[in-house]
Design a protein around this motif. Structure first.
Motif, PDB file in Angstrom:
ATOM      1  N   CYS A  23       3.723   4.988  76.604  1.00 46.53           N
ATOM      2  CA  CYS A  23       4.497   5.744  76.511  1.00 46.53           C
ATOM      3  C   CYS A  23       4.067   7.274  76.833  1.00 46.53           C
ATOM      4  O   CYS A  23       2.782   7.319  76.695  1.00 46.53           O
ATOM      5  CB  CYS A  23       5.334   6.359  75.840  1.00 46.53           C
ATOM      6  SG  CYS A  23       6.658   7.965  75.602  1.00 46.53           S
ATOM      7  N   ASN A  24       4.018   8.389  77.811  1.00 49.79           N
ATOM      8  CA  ASN A  24       3.433   9.457  77.482  1.00 49.79           C
ATOM      9  C   ASN A  24       3.580  10.848  77.191  1.00 49.79           C
ATOM     10  O   ASN A  24       2.337  11.404  77.199  1.00 49.79           O
ATOM     11  CB  ASN A  24       3.841  10.135  79.699  1.00 49.79           C
ATOM     12  CG  ASN A  24       4.937  10.886  79.853  1.00 49.79           C
ATOM     13  OD1 ASN A  24       5.755  10.067  79.182  1.00 49.79           O
ATOM     14  ND2 ASN A  24       5.271  11.632  80.251  1.00 49.79           N
ATOM     15  N   ASP A 125      13.141  23.825  68.864  1.00 54.53           N
ATOM     16  CA  ASP A 125      11.983  25.459  68.946  1.00 54.53           C
ATOM     17  C   ASP A 125      11.100  24.740  70.294  1.00 54.53           C
ATOM     18  O   ASP A 125      10.090  23.357  69.441  1.00 54.53           O
ATOM     19  CB  ASP A 125      11.250  24.988  67.463  1.00 54.53           C
ATOM     20  CG  ASP A 125      10.790  26.323  67.563  1.00 54.53           C
ATOM     21  OD1 ASP A 125      10.954  27.874  67.606  1.00 54.53           O
ATOM     22  OD2 ASP A 125       9.103  26.178  67.106  1.00 54.53           O
ATOM     23  N   PRO A 126      10.795  25.536  70.817  1.00 54.27           N
ATOM     24  CA  PRO A 126       9.296  24.884  71.906  1.00 54.27           C
ATOM     25  C   PRO A 126       8.239  24.518  70.704  1.00 54.27           C
ATOM     26  O   PRO A 126       7.324  23.480  71.226  1.00 54.27           O
ATOM     27  CB  PRO A 126       8.958  26.028  72.400  1.00 54.27           C
ATOM     28  CG  PRO A 126      10.494  26.792  72.876  1.00 54.27           C
ATOM     29  CD  PRO A 126      11.330  26.411  71.209  1.00 54.27           C
ATOM     30  N   GLY A 134       3.031  16.580  71.681  1.00 56.15           N
ATOM     31  CA  GLY A 134       1.852  16.620  72.756  1.00 56.15           C
ATOM     32  C   GLY A 134       2.010  17.509  73.289  1.00 56.15           C
ATOM     33  O   GLY A 134       1.035  17.271  74.354  1.00 56.15           O
ATOM     34  N   GLN A 135       4.100  17.319  74.012  1.00 57.78           N
ATOM     35  CA  GLN A 135       3.268  18.438  75.263  1.00 57.78           C
ATOM     36  C   GLN A 135       5.296  19.297  75.014  1.00 57.78           C
ATOM     37  O   GLN A 135       5.346  19.878  74.183  1.00 57.78           O
ATOM     38  CB  GLN A 135       5.137  17.308  75.286  1.00 57.78           C
ATOM     39  CG  GLN A 135       4.303  15.500  75.757  1.00 57.78           C
ATOM     40  CD  GLN A 135       3.494  15.703  77.426  1.00 57.78           C
ATOM     41  OE1 GLN A 135       3.743  16.385  77.976  1.00 57.78           O
ATOM     42  NE2 GLN A 135       2.789  15.068  77.359  1.00 57.78           N
ATOM     43  N   GLN A 140      11.593  21.821  80.172  1.00 57.77           N
ATOM     44  CA  GLN A 140      12.770  21.605  81.445  1.00 57.77           C
ATOM     45  C   GLN A 140      12.991  20.228  80.993  1.00 57.77           C
ATOM     46  O   GLN A 140      14.463  20.091  81.872  1.00 57.77           O
ATOM     47  CB  GLN A 140      11.051  20.665  82.354  1.00 57.77           C
ATOM     48  CG  GLN A 140      10.747  19.396  83.363  1.00 57.77           C
ATOM     49  CD  GLN A 140       9.613  19.305  83.346  1.00 57.77           C
ATOM     50  OE1 GLN A 140       8.727  19.621  83.174  1.00 57.77           O
ATOM     51  NE2 GLN A 140       9.820  18.170  83.241  1.00 57.77           N
ATOM     52  N   ILE A 141      13.501  19.860  79.993  1.00 54.31           N
ATOM     53  CA  ILE A 141      14.268  18.803  79.814  1.00 54.31           C
ATOM     54  C   ILE A 141      15.714  18.849  79.218  1.00 54.31           C
ATOM     55  O   ILE A 141      16.724  18.391  80.319  1.00 54.31           O
ATOM     56  CB  ILE A 141      13.192  17.569  78.342  1.00 54.31           C
ATOM     57  CG1 ILE A 141      11.736  16.882  78.728  1.00 54.31           C
ATOM     58  CG2 ILE A 141      14.545  16.681  78.349  1.00 54.31           C
ATOM     59  CD1 ILE A 141      11.432  17.005  76.876  1.00 54.31           C
TER      60      ILE A 141
END
Length: 325
Positions: A23-24, A125-126, A134-135, A140-141
């Motif tokens: 997984c990334n 919450d970003p 970690g992203q 975008q999602i």
């Protein structure tokens, strides 16, 4: 048609197929130290997937969910979707993804036959999302989810693992998220595995607490169809979206189990938390489905009535990316 049925009269119509352990994202409840990439060299191939799905379909399986790790890391994902959907008897092909490729690949997946999408979002919450994964890809999602809704997929779901110190107070925000979106939101209780014991004790939240709040706010529990997953589902007349709760520690959780799992290495898991797995890859080297069908019918009789989570026994599952949850 011969059906896959165990000693407890449960029928298995739903296969969760892991395409990779890699997984990334680096969600700290799942892969805090990253994956063991050595398994990528031995991932199940497209011809093996076709043979596997064919044998399951011959035994009554109608639904395939492609999982990981992150299945989008497979360069042949579109071909895998098409292959699964073309097998006679398979009615529904779904995918569980972290969503980072939604905007780019949704049209291609839809053309290949994909019916439904589950996207993992553990916080709206970003900053918290970044802390967990970690992203910095939340916006975008979410745009990708809205694109999927606009494309009229049969079902678009969002999976959220309940984590006390991260999203334990975000129920109002998530309800706002589905107020005007036709999305099914699933809260999933954190499950104990062999590598997250301390983390589990710090972060576990009972889904029953959320269920009580939903019922008090006018949400109504709905009946499930025969090939649905384990979620208890709820609807509300004022919301376009739906709510679901996956509570593996609840009473009778395993009574209506209808799903089996196969890992990216061709191993059959009778339960997410089984002590052992059965290596069925040898049966995937020929187009004759009979040997695999017989192996599946024999192995299903080994399935236990319930998992051992109540006894703090998570079996041989090292982490949730190993077999896709």
């Amino acid at each position: 048609m011969t059906q896959l049925q165990d000693r407890f009269k449960r029928r298995f119509t739903y296969l969760r197929l892991s395409l990779t352990e890699s997984c990334n994202f680096r969600c700290d409840y799942c892969l805090p130290n990253g994956p063991d990439c050595s398994s990528r060299r031995h991932e199940i191939s497209l011809p093996e997937i076709r043979r596997l799905v064919t044998a399951f379909a011959e035994l009554g399986t109608t639904k395939i969910r492609l999982t990981g790790g992150e299945p989008c890391l497979r360069k042949d994902l579109t071909e895998i979707i098409a292959t699964c959907k073309q097998v006679p008897g398979i009615e529904k092909v779904a995918i569980t993804t972290n969503g980072y490729r939604l905007q780019r690949d949704l049209p291609e997946w839809r053309d290949a036959g994909l019916d439904a999408i589950n996207v993992s979002i553990d916080s709206l919450d970003p900053a918290t999302f970044h802390l967990i994964t970690g992203q910095n890809k939340l916006e975008q999602i979410i745009d990708g989810i809205d694109q999927a809704v606009a494309m009229d997929f049969a079902k678009v779901k969002v999976n959220t693992v309940l984590l006390k110190q991260y999203n334990g107070g975000e129920l109002p925000q998530f309800l706002t998220f589905i107020k005007d979106r036709n999305v099914a939101l699933r809260f999933i209780e954190l499950m104990r595995t062999s590598d997250n014991v301390d983390y589990y004790r710090r972060h576990h939240v009972s889904g029953q607490e959320i269920k009580t709040q939903l019922l008090q706010q006018g949400w109504v529990q709905r009946l499930k169809s025969h090939n649905d997953g384990p979620a208890q589902e709820f609807s509300h007349p004022d919301y376009a979206g739906q709510m679901g709760l996956i509570m593996p520690y609840s009473k009778d959780f395993c009574d209506d189990c209808n799903r089996l799992r196969v890992s990216s290495l061709g191993q059959l898991f009778l339960c997410l938390f089984t002590e052992q797995h059965q290596d069925i890859r040898q049966y995937l080297q020929t187009d004759d489905p009979e040997p695999l069908m017989k192996a599946l019918q024999n192995n299903i009789m080994l399935k236990q009535a319930t998992h051992g989570l109540h006894d703090e026994n998570s079996g041989a599952t090292r982490h949730l990316a190993m077999i896709g949850g």
